[in-house]
Design an enzyme around this catalytic site. Structure first.
Site, short mmCIF file in Angstrom:
data_model
loop_
_atom_site.label_atom_id
_atom_site.label_comp_id
_atom_site.label_asym_id
_atom_site.label_seq_id
_atom_site.Cartn_x
_atom_site.Cartn_y
_atom_site.Cartn_z
N LEU A 16 59.72 3.36 79.07
CA LEU A 16 59.74 4.72 78.51
C LEU A 16 60.03 5.69 79.64
CD1 LEU A 16 58.97 6.83 76.20
CD2 LEU A 16 56.68 6.80 77.20
N HIS B 95 42.87 22.65 76.59
CA HIS B 95 43.91 22.02 77.44
C HIS B 95 43.48 20.62 77.86
CE1 HIS B 95 46.33 25.53 77.30
NE2 HIS B 95 45.53 26.28 78.03
N ASP C 94 51.80 22.59 71.58
CA ASP C 94 51.23 23.91 71.32
C ASP C 94 49.96 23.81 70.48
OD1 ASP C 94 51.12 26.62 71.56
OD2 ASP C 94 52.66 27.04 70.06
C1 IPE Z 1 49.18 24.64 75.03
O1 IPE Z 1 48.76 25.40 73.97
C2 IPE Z 1 50.48 25.07 75.65
C3 IPE Z 1 50.43 25.21 77.13
C4 IPE Z 1 51.01 26.22 77.73
C5 IPE Z 1 49.77 24.21 77.97
P1 IPE Z 1 48.49 26.97 74.02
O2 IPE Z 1 47.69 27.31 75.22
O3 IPE Z 1 49.78 27.71 73.87
O4 IPE Z 1 47.60 27.15 72.71
P2 IPE Z 1 47.59 28.38 71.72
O5 IPE Z 1 48.99 28.69 71.34
O6 IPE Z 1 46.92 29.51 72.43
O7 IPE Z 1 46.78 27.87 70.55
MG MG Z 2 50.80 28.55 72.36
#
Ligand code: IPE
Ligand code: MG
Length: 225
Positions: A113, A19, A2
């Site tokens: 892994l 991302h 996140d």
């Molecule tokens: C990545 O972070 C999580 C995914 C769904 C790929 P976010 O996109 O939730 O980032 P924030 O929470 O807006 O900062």
């Molecule tokens: Mg998020």
């Protein structure tokens, strides 16, 4: 994983740049996991609820996943990583589904892994899907046990997570492995996912080592104590 969006926002970049940075970090975390001797790593990449994000972000995320498989598969295979998928593949675009199945097939004999990618994954969806298949298989009421349910989850054959790390400070489960996490240790760090480097990872593992896991019992009753 996140905090990609906030990481980007803090730099005045579009969310998709976050991302991309997050995906690059995933590469580093996988390598660190191999070095740390982690046997199972599960990555929450895309939830059943993430389809509700704006279409351009959803499409961007799907593209990033396809790119990553193209770019990283050989290296993952070389490192002895076995890829598995948690969630439902049906809803993914056909070409991406094919790529994922190919990656799973290519790496199936690796055992250094086990890397579970939760993509189009939701804990509630997983439980519903398990219940439906148990009914289809005519499992009898008295045969429904923890072990039986485990066999019907996407994680069949994989141990429950010891440690769940959530980056970017949010204090919630967000539908992640809700059955399997019954006695997992949680580690929540304010660090955004793209910044979660090997040192941050080490800190999480050290915090885990200092936890006293009682599984509802008392310390002295635990094995090894
Ligand atoms: C990545 O972070 C999580 C995914 C769904 C790929 P976010 O996109 O939730 O980032 P924030 O929470 O807006 O900062
Ligand atoms: Mg998020």
């Amino acid at each position: 994983m996140d905090g990609n969006g906030r990481w980007a926002q803090a730099r005045g970049l579009p969310r998709l740049a976050g991302h991309r940075a997050g995906t690059e970090n995933l590469r580093r975390v996988i390598t660190a996991s191999v070095e740390f001797g982690i046997q199972y790593l599960t990555i929450y990449a895309f939830s059943t609820e993430n389809w509700g994000r704006p279409q351009d972000e959803v499409q961007g995320l799907l593209h990033i996943v396809a790119d990553v498989i193209d770019r990283e598969l050989d290296e993952l295979n070389r490192q002895g990583v076995q890829l598995r998928h948690l969630g439902r593949l049906e809803k993914l675009p056909k070409n991406l589904r094919k790529k994922v199945l190919h990656a799973i097939e290519i790496t199936k004999n690796n055992d250094r892994l086990i890397l579970n990618i939760a993509f189009n994954y939701g804990g509630r969806d997983e439980i519903i899907y398990a219940v439906r298949r148990m009914i289809e298989d005519q499992v009898k009421p008295e045969e429904v046990t923890i072990e039986k349910v485990n066999q019907y989850l996407f994680t069949a054959g994989i141990p429950d997570p010891d440690l769940i790390i959530r980056t970017s400070g949010e204090m919630r489960t967000s539908n992640f492995l809700i059955w399997q996490a019954a006695y997992s240790e949680w580690y929540i760090t304010p660090c955004y996912w793209p910044d979660f480097d090997k040192e941050e990872y080490r800190k999480a593992l050290q915090a885990y080592e200092n936890r006293d896991r009682r599984f509802g019992r008392l310390s002295f009753q635990q094995e090894g104590n």
